[in-house]
Write a protein that holds these residues in place. Structure first.
Motif, PDB file in Angstrom:
ATOM      1  N   LEU A  47       0.793  -1.315  -0.127  1.00 49.00           N
ATOM      2  CA  LEU A  47       0.530   0.139  -0.448  1.00 49.00           C
ATOM      3  C   LEU A  47       0.973   1.854  -0.269  1.00 49.00           C
ATOM      4  O   LEU A  47       0.771   2.169  -1.078  1.00 49.00           O
ATOM      5  N   ILE A  57      -3.740   1.124  -7.862  1.00 45.03           N
ATOM      6  CA  ILE A  57      -4.720  -0.227  -7.490  1.00 45.03           C
ATOM      7  C   ILE A  57      -6.595  -0.652  -7.907  1.00 45.03           C
ATOM      8  O   ILE A  57      -7.083   0.922  -7.490  1.00 45.03           O
ATOM      9  N   ILE A  59      -8.943  -2.132  -5.036  1.00 43.20           N
ATOM     10  CA  ILE A  59      -8.804  -2.413  -3.682  1.00 43.20           C
ATOM     11  C   ILE A  59     -10.460  -3.808  -3.107  1.00 43.20           C
ATOM     12  O   ILE A  59     -11.073  -2.646  -3.330  1.00 43.20           O
ATOM     13  N   LEU A 131      -5.664  -7.205  -3.494  1.00 41.82           N
ATOM     14  CA  LEU A 131      -5.345  -5.523  -3.769  1.00 41.82           C
ATOM     15  C   LEU A 131      -5.170  -6.499  -5.365  1.00 41.82           C
ATOM     16  O   LEU A 131      -4.053  -7.346  -5.272  1.00 41.82           O
ATOM     17  N   TRP A 145       2.761  -2.603 -11.267  1.00 43.44           N
ATOM     18  CA  TRP A 145       1.892  -2.837 -10.044  1.00 43.44           C
ATOM     19  C   TRP A 145       2.857  -4.535  -9.967  1.00 43.44           C
ATOM     20  O   TRP A 145       2.828  -5.084  -8.942  1.00 43.44           O
TER      21      TRP A 145
END
Length: 161
Positions: A47, A57, A59, A131, A145
């Motif tokens: 995070l 991202i 969540i 995530l 990512w």
């Protein structure tokens, strides 16, 4: 073999039902490197790095009755009374890290390539938070990512399969 043959990330739940597995038990049985346990602080690190690098991202959090999804960039973490907080104009998350029992890096094959997730569970094996990198169907995973996820150190763990 069925995990390796996945073509759609949404078919993973069907795989769990077909084999009578929970998410966490399936991760423990996954083919090598498709699911790896991480140290619990890895959740915070992911995070923090997503916020610092402005990596968008997704969540997912919820319970049996609902799922809440945030998609986009996240603000820096604010700690308050033991809680990890994300505050922005359109999104707020309050997470009690003491309730996290395990964190996993999970890779699922799809027709668009491997999709990587970070999944956190409580002591009962209930998913607390998942995530993903932001992407659209038909697109490959965001390389930023993937790199963010891949830099997290795995725990020493030997798969059954």
């Amino acid at each position: 073999q069925d995990w390796l043959a996945l073509q759609d990330i949404h078919h993973f739940n069907r795989l769990l039902v077909n084999y009578g597995q929970t998410r966490r038990s399936a991760f423990a049985l996954a083919p090598n490197r498709l699911a790896e346990p991480l140290a619990i602080p890895a959740l915070r690190q992911v995070l923090e790095q997503a916020a610092t690098t402005a990596t968008p991202i997704m969540i997912f959090t919820g319970n049996r009755g609902m799922v809440q999804i945030h998609s986009g960039r996240i603000p820096p973490i604010t700690d308050r009374e033991g809680w990890l907080n994300l505050f922005s104009a359109d999104f707020t998350l309050h997470l009690d890290p003491s309730g996290i029992d395990s964190v996993w890096r999970v890779r699922r094959p799809t027709c668009d390539g491997i999709i990587t997730a970070i999944e956190a569970f409580d002591a009962h094996g209930t998913t607390v938070l998942t995530l993903f990198g932001v992407r659209r169907e038909g697109e490959r995973e965001d390389p930023d990512w993937r790199l963010l996820c891949e830099t997290q150190t795995t725990l020493d763990f030997h798969h059954a399969a």
